[in-house]
Scaffold this motif. Structure first.
Motif, PDB file in Angstrom:
ATOM      1  N   SER A   1       0.697  -1.630   0.028  1.00  0.00           N
ATOM      2  CA  SER A   1       0.264   0.057   0.573  1.00  0.00           C
ATOM      3  C   SER A   1       0.827   1.028   0.221  1.00  0.00           C
ATOM      4  CB  SER A   1      -1.168  -0.013   1.146  1.00  0.00           C
ATOM      5  OG  SER A   1      -0.323  -0.760   2.467  1.00  0.00           O
ATOM      6  N   VAL A   2       0.199   2.066  -0.298  1.00  0.00           N
ATOM      7  CA  VAL A   2       0.774   3.413  -0.509  1.00  0.00           C
ATOM      8  C   VAL A   2       0.405   4.462   0.543  1.00  0.00           C
ATOM      9  CG1 VAL A   2       1.977   3.856  -2.632  1.00  0.00           C
ATOM     10  CG2 VAL A   2      -0.650   4.284  -2.346  1.00  0.00           C
ATOM     11  N   PRO A   3       1.065   5.125   0.920  1.00  0.00           N
ATOM     12  CA  PRO A   3       0.045   5.977   2.445  1.00  0.00           C
ATOM     13  C   PRO A   3      -0.782   7.179   2.026  1.00  0.00           C
ATOM     14  CG  PRO A   3       2.787   6.540   2.735  1.00  0.00           C
ATOM     15  CD  PRO A   3       2.554   5.165   0.664  1.00  0.00           C
ATOM     16  N   VAL A   4      -1.082   7.344   0.538  1.00  0.00           N
ATOM     17  CA  VAL A   4      -1.951   7.974   0.864  1.00  0.00           C
ATOM     18  C   VAL A   4      -3.383   7.583  -0.195  1.00  0.00           C
ATOM     19  CG1 VAL A   4      -1.178  10.428  -0.418  1.00  0.00           C
ATOM     20  CG2 VAL A   4      -0.468   8.354  -1.133  1.00  0.00           C
ATOM     21  N   LYS A   5      -4.023   8.529   0.519  1.00  0.00           N
ATOM     22  CA  LYS A   5      -6.006   8.165  -0.321  1.00  0.00           C
ATOM     23  C   LYS A   5      -5.875   9.045  -1.560  1.00  0.00           C
ATOM     24  CE  LYS A   5      -8.039   7.282   3.193  1.00  0.00           C
ATOM     25  NZ  LYS A   5      -8.378   7.478   5.147  1.00  0.00           N
ATOM     26  N   THR A   6      -6.638   8.593  -2.422  1.00  0.00           N
ATOM     27  CA  THR A   6      -6.409   9.502  -3.598  1.00  0.00           C
ATOM     28  C   THR A   6      -7.579   8.560  -4.191  1.00  0.00           C
ATOM     29  OG1 THR A   6      -5.571   9.516  -5.826  1.00  0.00           O
ATOM     30  CG2 THR A   6      -4.582   7.257  -4.303  1.00  0.00           C
ATOM     31  N   ASP A   7      -7.824   9.655  -5.560  1.00  0.00           N
ATOM     32  CA  ASP A   7      -9.034   8.696  -6.518  1.00  0.00           C
ATOM     33  C   ASP A   7      -8.022   8.676  -7.449  1.00  0.00           C
ATOM     34  OD1 ASP A   7     -11.221  10.413  -6.173  1.00  0.00           O
ATOM     35  OD2 ASP A   7     -10.330  12.138  -7.381  1.00  0.00           O
ATOM     36  N   LEU A   8      -8.399   7.303  -8.108  1.00  0.00           N
ATOM     37  CA  LEU A   8      -8.148   5.882  -9.469  1.00  0.00           C
ATOM     38  C   LEU A   8      -7.944   7.303 -10.264  1.00  0.00           C
ATOM     39  CD1 LEU A   8     -11.126   3.181  -9.819  1.00  0.00           C
ATOM     40  CD2 LEU A   8      -9.139   3.741  -7.468  1.00  0.00           C
ATOM     41  N   LYS A   9      -8.293   8.332 -11.064  1.00  0.00           N
ATOM     42  CA  LYS A   9      -7.507   8.934 -11.999  1.00  0.00           C
ATOM     43  C   LYS A   9      -6.005   9.176 -11.478  1.00  0.00           C
ATOM     44  CE  LYS A   9     -10.459  13.345 -11.649  1.00  0.00           C
ATOM     45  NZ  LYS A   9     -10.339  13.042 -10.619  1.00  0.00           N
ATOM     46  N   ASN A  10      -6.198   9.788  -9.942  1.00  0.00           N
ATOM     47  CA  ASN A  10      -4.838  10.066  -9.676  1.00  0.00           C
ATOM     48  C   ASN A  10      -3.251   9.183  -9.216  1.00  0.00           C
ATOM     49  OD1 ASN A  10      -5.728  12.915 -10.534  1.00  0.00           O
ATOM     50  ND2 ASN A  10      -6.440  12.787  -8.817  1.00  0.00           N
ATOM     51  N   LEU A  11      -3.728   8.068  -9.165  1.00  0.00           N
ATOM     52  CA  LEU A  11      -2.743   6.786  -8.804  1.00  0.00           C
ATOM     53  C   LEU A  11      -2.163   5.668 -10.739  1.00  0.00           C
ATOM     54  CD1 LEU A  11      -1.725   4.733  -7.305  1.00  0.00           C
ATOM     55  CD2 LEU A  11      -4.168   3.231  -7.364  1.00  0.00           C
ATOM     56  N   ARG A  12      -1.029   5.892 -10.164  1.00  0.00           N
ATOM     57  CA  ARG A  12      -0.337   4.798 -11.787  1.00  0.00           C
ATOM     58  C   ARG A  12       0.496   3.941 -10.451  1.00  0.00           C
ATOM     59  NH1 ARG A  12       2.174   8.773 -15.810  1.00  0.00           N
ATOM     60  NH2 ARG A  12       4.377   8.254 -14.805  1.00  0.00           N
TER      61      ARG A  12
ATOM     62  N   THR B   1      -9.656  -3.121  -7.376  1.00  0.00           N
ATOM     63  CA  THR B   1     -10.449  -2.050  -7.604  1.00  0.00           C
ATOM     64  C   THR B   1     -10.581  -0.695  -6.355  1.00  0.00           C
ATOM     65  OG1 THR B   1     -10.511  -2.215  -9.599  1.00  0.00           O
ATOM     66  CG2 THR B   1     -11.259   0.009  -9.523  1.00  0.00           C
ATOM     67  N   GLN B   2     -11.486  -1.464  -5.459  1.00  0.00           N
ATOM     68  CA  GLN B   2     -12.423  -0.910  -4.740  1.00  0.00           C
ATOM     69  C   GLN B   2     -11.535  -0.971  -3.548  1.00  0.00           C
ATOM     70  OE1 GLN B   2     -12.587  -3.709  -5.444  1.00  0.00           O
ATOM     71  NE2 GLN B   2     -12.155  -5.105  -3.232  1.00  0.00           N
ATOM     72  N   ASP B   3     -10.623  -1.348  -3.926  1.00  0.00           N
ATOM     73  CA  ASP B   3      -9.840  -0.703  -2.416  1.00  0.00           C
ATOM     74  C   ASP B   3      -8.760   0.496  -2.259  1.00  0.00           C
ATOM     75  OD1 ASP B   3     -10.194  -2.342  -0.115  1.00  0.00           O
ATOM     76  OD2 ASP B   3      -9.454  -4.182  -1.365  1.00  0.00           O
ATOM     77  N   MET B   4      -8.260   1.313  -4.042  1.00  0.00           N
ATOM     78  CA  MET B   4      -7.245   1.445  -4.440  1.00  0.00           C
ATOM     79  C   MET B   4      -7.233   3.253  -3.786  1.00  0.00           C
ATOM     80  SD  MET B   4      -6.433   0.564  -8.348  1.00  0.00           S
ATOM     81  CE  MET B   4      -6.749  -1.293  -9.040  1.00  0.00           C
ATOM     82  N   THR B   5      -8.420   3.289  -3.341  1.00  0.00           N
ATOM     83  CA  THR B   5      -9.107   4.754  -3.419  1.00  0.00           C
ATOM     84  C   THR B   5      -7.536   4.897  -1.813  1.00  0.00           C
ATOM     85  OG1 THR B   5     -11.012   4.541  -2.445  1.00  0.00           O
ATOM     86  CG2 THR B   5     -10.918   5.164  -4.281  1.00  0.00           C
ATOM     87  N   LYS B   6      -8.211   3.628  -1.326  1.00  0.00           N
ATOM     88  CA  LYS B   6      -7.126   3.421  -0.123  1.00  0.00           C
ATOM     89  C   LYS B   6      -5.758   3.965   0.031  1.00  0.00           C
ATOM     90  CE  LYS B   6     -10.504   0.940   2.043  1.00  0.00           C
ATOM     91  NZ  LYS B   6     -11.182  -0.333   2.094  1.00  0.00           N
ATOM     92  N   GLY B   7      -5.246   3.660  -1.369  1.00  0.00           N
ATOM     93  CA  GLY B   7      -3.806   3.078  -1.093  1.00  0.00           C
ATOM     94  C   GLY B   7      -3.631   1.745  -1.678  1.00  0.00           C
TER      95      GLY B   7
END
Ligand code: NAG
Ligand code: NAG
Ligand code: NAG
Ligand code: NAG
Ligand code: NAG
Ligand code: NAG
Ligand code: NAG
Length: 278
Positions: free
Chosen positions: A54-65, A101-107
């Motif tokens: 996990s990455v220590p940032v909450k983010t929109d999926l469109k801002n994640l790579r 996908t559902q957990d990605m916004t939590k990093g």
């Protein structure tokens, strides 16, 4: 002359190598200080492995790579601004790797590798991620996780054959992975002890086609008032131990256990009983 110059060139090359190693070590330390998550995952063939990260940032999926790759730079999974990039995935991982996908916004950028094979054993997987906010870079593309994967073909059907005349005992384990660590113990009435390796001869062979190991361990049973002997096969990947025990009965007969020899003895005993009843 010539030899000397070769030597000194080697000497310099050697120093350069050492400096490079030191530099490498230094950058490795820098990386470690950036807290990469390093760990092992041990699983079973045909089963799956969760590579957690996990990455220590909450983010929109469109801002994640992010992407995962192995030590050969083969890509397992690639995600870019809301989309899974299936065309980036390399052959051995096609249709085998999924993310959450559902957990990605939590990093949470974990992936699940399904249908493991021995070809996945010993692979090193690394996750790289970047997080943006509009045109700003919140987190630069960097390595966040490092996972070592180990795959096992579980141990089963441990065969133990004892020849009390020859005072030998053979323990066999077929078609497993990785190679077992075999030990023997001898049980006395009130204690047991590990058998010294000088009484043991273990032969291990690997099938070049399917990579599976077959191990056969022969124990030359030392003389003594023992009651039973046990063969122990340790699987270092699953960290489990399979065992088989032979108990010596009073006036114990020839062979014991299993397979054809036991079958033959049973047949012989039946025949003998039948003859005696005549
Ligand atoms: C990420 O999500 C998966 C699937 O829901 C879950 O099993 C895993 O524990 C999560 N990992 C972390 C680090 O939160
Ligand atoms: C798993 O891999 C084996 C061998 O590569 C293949 O025969 C089998 O169909 C695969 N199963 C799934 C569910 O993909
Ligand atoms: C993204 O930028 C907006 C506006 O500049 C800010 O409110 C928000 O907190 C930022 N989000 C992250 C994850 O940095
Ligand atoms: C072990 O125990 C059995 C049964 O209790 C006994 O008959 C035998 O003599 C013992 N053997 C030794 C070596 O003490
Ligand atoms: C995982 O497998 C490796 C390789 O066999 C082994 O060194 C390691 O101890 C295992 N880890 C655990 C937790 O059993
Ligand atoms: C293997 O399992 C034993 C307990 O059965 C435990 O004490 C040991 O720490 C484990 N080893 C590893 C590498 O996890
Ligand atoms: C042998 O395996 C059995 C389970 O199959 C276990 O209960 C027993 O403790 C093991 N014995 C030894 C000596 O490890």
């Amino acid at each position: 002359m010539c030899l000397k110059s070769v030597l000194s060139t080697r000497f310099i090359a050697n120093i350069l190598t050492k400096m490079a190693v030191l530099l490498g070590l230094f950058s490795a330390l820098l990386f470690v200080s950036e807290a990469i998550f390093v760990y092992n995952v041990n699983s079973t063939v045909m089963d799956s492995a969760l590579l957690e990260c996990s990455v220590p940032v909450k983010t929109d999926l469109k801002n994640l790579r992010f992407y995962w790759q192995d030590e050969r730079n083969y890509v397992l999974y690639s995600f870019n601004k809301g989309k899974t990039m299936f065309n980036h995935v390399n052959d051995p991982y096609l249709n085998r790797v999924s993310a959450f996908t559902q957990d990605m916004t939590k990093g949470n950028i974990s992936v699940l590798v399904k249908n493991l094979t021995l070809g996945d054993n010993g692979r090193i997987f690394e996750a790289y991620a970047a997080v943006f906010n509009g045109s700003k870079t919140v987190m630069q593309n960097s390595k966040v996780c490092h996972v070592n994967l180990y795959v096992t073909v579980p141990y089963k059907d441990l065969k133990l054959a004892v020849n009390t005349k020859m005072m030998t005992s053979v323990c066999t384990l077929r078609d497993v992975f990785p190679a077992p660590e075999i030990h023997w113990t001898i049980h006395y009435n009130h204690s047991e002890s590990l058998v010294d390796s000088k009484y043991v001869h273990t032969k291990t062979e690997q099938d070049p086609e399917n990579y599976l190991y077959t191990s056969s361990s022969t124990l030359h049973i030392p003389a003594g008032p023992y009651r039973a002997i046990t063969c122990l096969c340790h699987n270092p990947t699953s960290n489990t131990t399979l065992n088989a025990t032979y108990t010596l009965s009073k006036g114990a007969a020839v062979w014991s256990l299993p397979g054809w020899s036991a079958g033959l003895i049973v047949a012989a005993a039946v025949l003998l009983t039948a003859l005696m009843q005549l």
